[in-house]
Enzyme design. Structure first.
Site, PDB file in Angstrom:
ATOM      1  N   LYS A   1     -23.885  -0.135 -17.428  1.00  0.00           N
ATOM      2  CA  LYS A   1     -24.810  -1.227 -17.053  1.00  0.00           C
ATOM      3  C   LYS A   1     -25.241  -1.907 -18.413  1.00  0.00           C
ATOM      4  O   LYS A   1     -25.360  -3.071 -18.105  1.00  0.00           O
ATOM      5  CB  LYS A   1     -26.133  -0.665 -16.459  1.00  0.00           C
TER       6      LYS A   1
ATOM      7  N   GLU B   1     -35.690  -2.003 -18.697  1.00  0.00           N
ATOM      8  CA  GLU B   1     -35.593  -3.291 -18.182  1.00  0.00           C
ATOM      9  C   GLU B   1     -36.959  -3.908 -17.677  1.00  0.00           C
ATOM     10  O   GLU B   1     -37.415  -2.998 -16.550  1.00  0.00           O
ATOM     11  CB  GLU B   1     -34.391  -3.546 -17.403  1.00  0.00           C
TER      12      GLU B   1
ATOM     13  N   ARG C   1     -15.210  -1.476  -8.112  1.00  0.00           N
ATOM     14  CA  ARG C   1     -14.618  -0.845  -7.061  1.00  0.00           C
ATOM     15  C   ARG C   1     -14.920  -1.568  -5.724  1.00  0.00           C
ATOM     16  O   ARG C   1     -15.650  -2.447  -5.554  1.00  0.00           O
ATOM     17  CB  ARG C   1     -15.158   0.799  -7.079  1.00  0.00           C
TER      18      ARG C   1
END
Length: 647
Positions: free
Chosen positions: A114, A194, A287
């Site tokens: 990430k 974050e 994916r």
């Protein structure tokens, strides 16, 4: 592509098998199974099935490489979860001449992490939220002081809600614990912090297909804002947000995909404000997604076949109508899971004896259930995906209400009442659903769903799960084992003809029913001194003297009594990984006393009351535990001024 291995299980294995069997020219399909988990093979009808020794085998790269070499497999579809985002897996397969359906190891390394994905997005001029890769608690606190609460603690390699903790101002004192829990759910033990964008933000994701040369196309977007603990529950396509902001989000996704020359199917995820023209990059899922079904429903494109055809060398122009027309229909996916919303969404395990979802125009069901089938604690608890599609949003919602009203499942508890409550909500009908909506309104939504369920003519409580242990205070568990000594009772002066003492060994491989001491039914492995391998039997014990009291038996695995104010009872089954309290400690109401892992998620067990710890279950490492086990025994807190209170 001559021989395709589906390196997955459950409903997604069925989905891939079905898509592969429709290819022209046909491809030989190979499925994997483990003991007691074969229903996806029964429904998917592979050409060949290979048995794996355990659930962990799905993550064993060396073992899967051996399987491919032994059976001349040239292509692997990893589905989602397991090794689908593993660059190491893709690279190892490439080394032995096997193609893994997906973007390849280089792109997996850039997008599966990430932090790297955020850096990539920022370098492409896509808005990202302020974040910091700090690992020490001091650095994390310093970052939080700069950006302010709320913040997200995220595992760099988390997914499906794992490794994510939202921290508000009132939780500042719990920051260290929340960081530790997020880190423990990360395979690499690495997290970042974050700034959180929560209130009024939707979770919007763009479906992208690329050929690896920089040519990429989108198949529009999905809104996945109905979430609990960052796990998606209901998704819809396309989004109900203003098209002007959605078009900007789609262009941002394509910009990133072009720059990295994305190959195969990928999902680019964003947080999008419902009231302002703000959006922020979230992550890339390189994916197939669980919710790919609703994109298929509104575009008419078979995304799994698109992956397979691209891997066979076909061009995007052959696979897709370019550009993919803007959808005129609306589709909703509802995830039916084996969990009990009334018991804090505890995993529900047992044998499913009946499963029915009504058919009809615009109704699709993706499932691996072929009753009777047993739901255990090893794999994901997703039972089925119910997909409804209609010409308008209002029609799709009404269809979802009708289908859920007629759905029934027996043998385990499910989130069906929650799904009914969600789709019956006026907020859901009007599209007023951000990522925090379900958490904010959970009690009222659950209450509405329970009332709807109770009012249905065919509604009745599910039968007792096969693994629920209601009457015994003694919890036998899979893996419990005993040594058994058989000594002769006869005593003679001569020992010449007397049989020697014999030692045997008995191990429970599966507990089927536990009403001990009245009865116990289990599958066992029985070993004698002369046997090199254990014999396997089904054991049934039935008491001839029912006056025996189970509570008098000595065991550390006692069933707790929820009505006893001194008992803290384990509310869910799973793997007990840590107990935080010790005898002699005073604890407060709602204090976290233990952590239990279910399907890679760590869940808190809190004390329902204050007290003084008298006894606590001692865990040695990580241990499988059953719902209802006595975890902690309390004494009331002593009165102020007492000797104990002065400790």
């Amino acid at each position: 592509m001559k021989k395709l291995l589906i390196a997955n299980r459950g409903e997604i294995a069925v989905r891939i098998l079905q898509a592969a069997r429709e290819l022209s020219p046909p491809v030989h399909t190979v499925a994997l199974s483990t003991p007691n988990d074969t229903s996806h093979c029964l429904l998917g009808h592979p050409d060949q099935t290979i048995s794996l020794p355990s659930a962990a085998s799905y993550l064993d790269i060396s073992l899967l490489a051996e399987v491919c070499q032994k059976h001349a497999i040239d292509t692997v579809h990893p589905g989602y979860g397991f090794l689908s985002e593993s660059a190491e897996f893709a690279r190892r397969m490439h080394q032995i001449g096997v193609t893994v359906i997906g973007p390849g190891p280089e792109i997996l390394e850039r997008t599966g992490d990430k932090l790297q994905a955020k850096a990539l997005a920022a370098s492409c001029g896509v808005p990202v939220l302020p974040s910091h890769s700090a690992q020490s608690l001091e650095e994390i606190r310093a970052f939080v002081e700069t950006v302010g609460y709320p913040v997200m603690i995220k595992a760099v390699d988390g997914g499906g809600g794992r490794g994510i903790r939202l921290v508000h101002q009132h939780q500042a004192s719990e920051l260290a614990s929340l960081v530790a829990r997020a880190r423990s759910e990360s395979p690499s033990q690495t997290v970042f912090v974050e700034k959180a964008a929560v209130d009024g933000f939707h979770h919007v994701e763009v479906q992208v297909l690329g050929d690896g040369t920089g040519t990429v196309h989108h198949l529009h977007e999905r809104d996945c804002s109905v979430q609990r603990r960052f796990q998606k529950i209901v998704e819809c396509a396309p989004s109900l947000l203003d098209r002007s902001i959605i078009e900007k989000v789609i262009e941002a996704a394509l910009r990133i995909a072009r720059i990295i020359q994305y190959r195969s199917l990928g999902t680019f995820e964003f947080l999008v404000s419902e009231t302002t023209p703000e959006f922020y990059f979230l992550e890339i899922n390189p994916r197939l997604q669980v919710e790919h079904t609703i994109t298929e429903a509104v575009t008419g494109v078979d995304l799994v076949q698109a992956q397979l055809r691209l891997a066979r060398g076909e061009s995007l122009q052959e696979i897709l109508p370019v550009p993919v027309p803007r959808p005129s229909a609306r589709s909703i996916q509802l995830r039916l899971c084996a969990e009990d919303p009334s018991a804090n969404f505890a995993l529900s395990i047992g044998k499913i004896t009946d499963f029915f979802v009504p058919s009809g125009h615009g109704v699709r069901v993706d499932t691996h259930l072929a009753p009777p089938v047993t739901v255990g604690s090893v794999f994901d608890n997703l039972l089925a995906k119910i997909i409804v599609t209609a010409s308008s949003w209002e029609s799709a919602v009404r269809k979802a209400r009708r289908v859920l009203s007629d759905t029934r499942i027996e043998g385990v508890r499910t989130n069906l009442p929650l799904l009914r409550g969600i789709v019956s909500s006026e907020d859901f009908l009007k599209g007023r659903v951000d990522t925090q909506w379900l958490e904010r309104n959970l009690p009222s939504i659950l209450g509405r769903g329970d009332r709807i369920s109770a009012s249905l003519p065919s509604s009745h409580p599910p039968s007792r799960p096969a693994f629920q242990l209601p009457t015994s205070s003694l919890l036998f568990r899979r893996g419990d084992a005993w040594s058994i000594s058989l000594s002769p009772l006869t005593q003679t002066s001569s020992t010449k003809d007397e049989p020697p003492a014999i030692r045997h060994h008995l191990r429970l491989s599966r507990v089927l029913r536990n009403d001990f001491p009245s009865s116990l039914t289990a599958e066992i492995e029985y070993t004698t001194p002369t046997a090199s391998t254990p014999y396997k039997y089904k054991l049934h014990l039935a008491a001839t003297d029912t006056t025996t009291s189970a509570s008098a038996l000595l065991s550390t695995h006692h069933r707790g009594d929820p009505s006893n104010p001194h008992h803290i009872v384990l509310p869910l089954s799973g793997k007990l990984i840590e107990v935080l309290v010790r005898p002699g400690e005073a604890i407060a109401k709602d204090q976290v006393v233990a952590f239990v892992r279910q399907m890679k998620m760590e869940l808190e067990v809190r004390s329902p009351r204050a007290g003084w710890v008298k006894w606590v279950y001692q865990v040695d490492g990580e241990e499988d535990v059953a719902e209802g086990m006595l975890l902690v025994e309390l004494d009331p807190l002593p009165a102020a001024g007492s000797e104990k209170g002065k400790l």
